[in-house]
Design a protein around this motif. Sequence first.
Motif, PDB file in Angstrom:
ATOM      1  N   ALA A 230       0.815  -1.216   0.000  1.00 18.97           N
ATOM      2  CA  ALA A 230       0.000   0.000   0.000  1.00 18.97           C
ATOM      3  C   ALA A 230       0.850   1.269   0.000  1.00 18.97           C
ATOM      4  O   ALA A 230       0.329   2.356  -0.058  1.00 18.97           O
ATOM      5  N   SER A 231       2.162   1.126   0.051  1.00 19.94           N
ATOM      6  CA  SER A 231       3.033   2.288   0.166  1.00 19.94           C
ATOM      7  C   SER A 231       3.371   2.858  -1.196  1.00 19.94           C
ATOM      8  O   SER A 231       3.868   2.161  -2.069  1.00 19.94           O
ATOM      9  N   ILE A 232       3.124   4.134  -1.376  1.00 19.20           N
ATOM     10  CA  ILE A 232       3.426   4.791  -2.649  1.00 19.20           C
ATOM     11  C   ILE A 232       4.931   4.875  -2.861  1.00 19.20           C
ATOM     12  O   ILE A 232       5.416   4.868  -3.976  1.00 19.20           O
ATOM     13  N   THR A 233       5.725   4.925  -1.776  1.00 21.45           N
ATOM     14  CA  THR A 233       7.175   5.051  -1.911  1.00 21.45           C
ATOM     15  C   THR A 233       7.809   3.778  -2.459  1.00 21.45           C
ATOM     16  O   THR A 233       8.926   3.805  -2.929  1.00 21.45           O
ATOM     17  N   GLN A 234       7.108   2.661  -2.433  1.00 17.85           N
ATOM     18  CA  GLN A 234       7.671   1.411  -2.926  1.00 17.85           C
ATOM     19  C   GLN A 234       7.582   1.286  -4.438  1.00 17.85           C
ATOM     20  O   GLN A 234       7.996   0.280  -4.996  1.00 17.85           O
ATOM     21  N   LEU A 235       7.029   2.311  -5.115  1.00 20.80           N
ATOM     22  CA  LEU A 235       6.973   2.251  -6.565  1.00 20.80           C
ATOM     23  C   LEU A 235       8.372   2.311  -7.169  1.00 20.80           C
ATOM     24  O   LEU A 235       8.604   1.786  -8.234  1.00 20.80           O
ATOM     25  N   ASN A 236       9.319   2.965  -6.489  1.00 25.41           N
ATOM     26  CA  ASN A 236      10.698   2.995  -6.935  1.00 25.41           C
ATOM     27  C   ASN A 236      11.431   1.828  -6.298  1.00 25.41           C
ATOM     28  O   ASN A 236      11.630   1.810  -5.093  1.00 25.41           O
ATOM     29  N   ARG A 237      11.832   0.871  -7.088  1.00 27.98           N
ATOM     30  CA  ARG A 237      12.488  -0.338  -6.567  1.00 27.98           C
ATOM     31  C   ARG A 237      14.011  -0.245  -6.648  1.00 27.98           C
ATOM     32  O   ARG A 237      14.692  -1.225  -6.486  1.00 27.98           O
ATOM     33  N   ARG A 238      14.539   0.939  -6.925  1.00 29.95           N
ATOM     34  CA  ARG A 238      15.986   1.166  -6.973  1.00 29.95           C
ATOM     35  C   ARG A 238      16.373   1.906  -5.702  1.00 29.95           C
ATOM     36  O   ARG A 238      15.890   2.995  -5.449  1.00 29.95           O
ATOM     37  N   PHE A 239      17.240   1.295  -4.909  1.00 28.29           N
ATOM     38  CA  PHE A 239      17.583   1.832  -3.599  1.00 28.29           C
ATOM     39  C   PHE A 239      19.051   2.249  -3.550  1.00 28.29           C
ATOM     40  O   PHE A 239      19.941   1.415  -3.746  1.00 28.29           O
ATOM     41  N   PRO A 240      19.313   3.532  -3.291  1.00 26.12           N
ATOM     42  CA  PRO A 240      20.710   3.961  -3.134  1.00 26.12           C
ATOM     43  C   PRO A 240      21.238   3.519  -1.768  1.00 26.12           C
ATOM     44  O   PRO A 240      20.479   3.376  -0.814  1.00 26.12           O
ATOM     45  N   PHE A 241      22.547   3.286  -1.707  1.00 21.57           N
ATOM     46  CA  PHE A 241      23.158   3.017  -0.413  1.00 21.57           C
ATOM     47  C   PHE A 241      24.586   3.517  -0.401  1.00 21.57           C
ATOM     48  O   PHE A 241      25.290   3.454  -1.395  1.00 21.57           O
ATOM     49  N   GLU A 242      24.956   4.058   0.727  1.00 20.69           N
ATOM     50  CA  GLU A 242      26.315   4.544   0.907  1.00 20.69           C
ATOM     51  C   GLU A 242      27.037   3.760   1.992  1.00 20.69           C
ATOM     52  O   GLU A 242      28.214   3.985   2.228  1.00 20.69           O
ATOM     53  N   ASP A 243      26.322   2.845   2.639  1.00 25.27           N
ATOM     54  CA  ASP A 243      26.937   2.043   3.687  1.00 25.27           C
ATOM     55  C   ASP A 243      28.111   1.268   3.112  1.00 25.27           C
ATOM     56  O   ASP A 243      28.016   0.710   2.027  1.00 25.27           O
ATOM     57  N   ARG A 244      29.175   1.207   3.847  1.00 28.40           N
ATOM     58  CA  ARG A 244      30.346   0.461   3.389  1.00 28.40           C
ATOM     59  C   ARG A 244      30.039  -1.024   3.331  1.00 28.40           C
ATOM     60  O   ARG A 244      30.439  -1.712   2.422  1.00 28.40           O
ATOM     61  N   GLN A 245      29.328  -1.527   4.313  1.00 30.91           N
ATOM     62  CA  GLN A 245      29.052  -2.958   4.403  1.00 30.91           C
ATOM     63  C   GLN A 245      27.557  -3.218   4.542  1.00 30.91           C
ATOM     64  O   GLN A 245      27.117  -3.803   5.512  1.00 30.91           O
TER      65      GLN A 245
END
Length: 168
Positions: free
Chosen positions: A44-59
């Motif tokens: 039901a979440s509108i934010t889940q329409l984008n399935r590309r997730f950025p990450f800056e975590d090293r691990q």
Amino acid sequence: SERTLLADVLFDPRQNVQLRQGDSVIITREPRHFLALGAVGQSASITQLNRRFPFEDRQLSLADAVARAGGLQDDRANPEAVFLFRYERAETLRRMGLEPPAGAQVEVPTVYRADFTNPTTLFLTQRFPMRDNDLIFVSNSPFTDYQKFIAIILPFTQAGAQARAIGG
């Protein structure tokens, strides 16, 4: 020409090389991403329409990535069929005891499967590092296809029952 993450240079003294006169260091910001497809996220979440997730975590671990993508959907996901798709170096596959296909390039398309109903797997996913452009796919449970079928058929059966009741 070498590329590395600044965080890796800070945490691994072997990568902290001595610079010499004439060396060039170019620092750029290149966000890393992973994709999450299939039965992940809140439906039901509108934010889940984008399935590309950025990450800056090293691990960032596989477990962290699945959680960041909204977790497994309780009503749709098959927790025994969580897949990670990535290009793996042929030499890495050999170190794991796997022989890459004949004629394989330097990087080989590789699929890892995780069974989230197995506690050992859950511990392993906390230590399995994500890489730029990894793709997570969570398969639908077999029951989901049955539910889809029923959702298509149910309106017709209800209409037929109502017609019989009226014409009765």
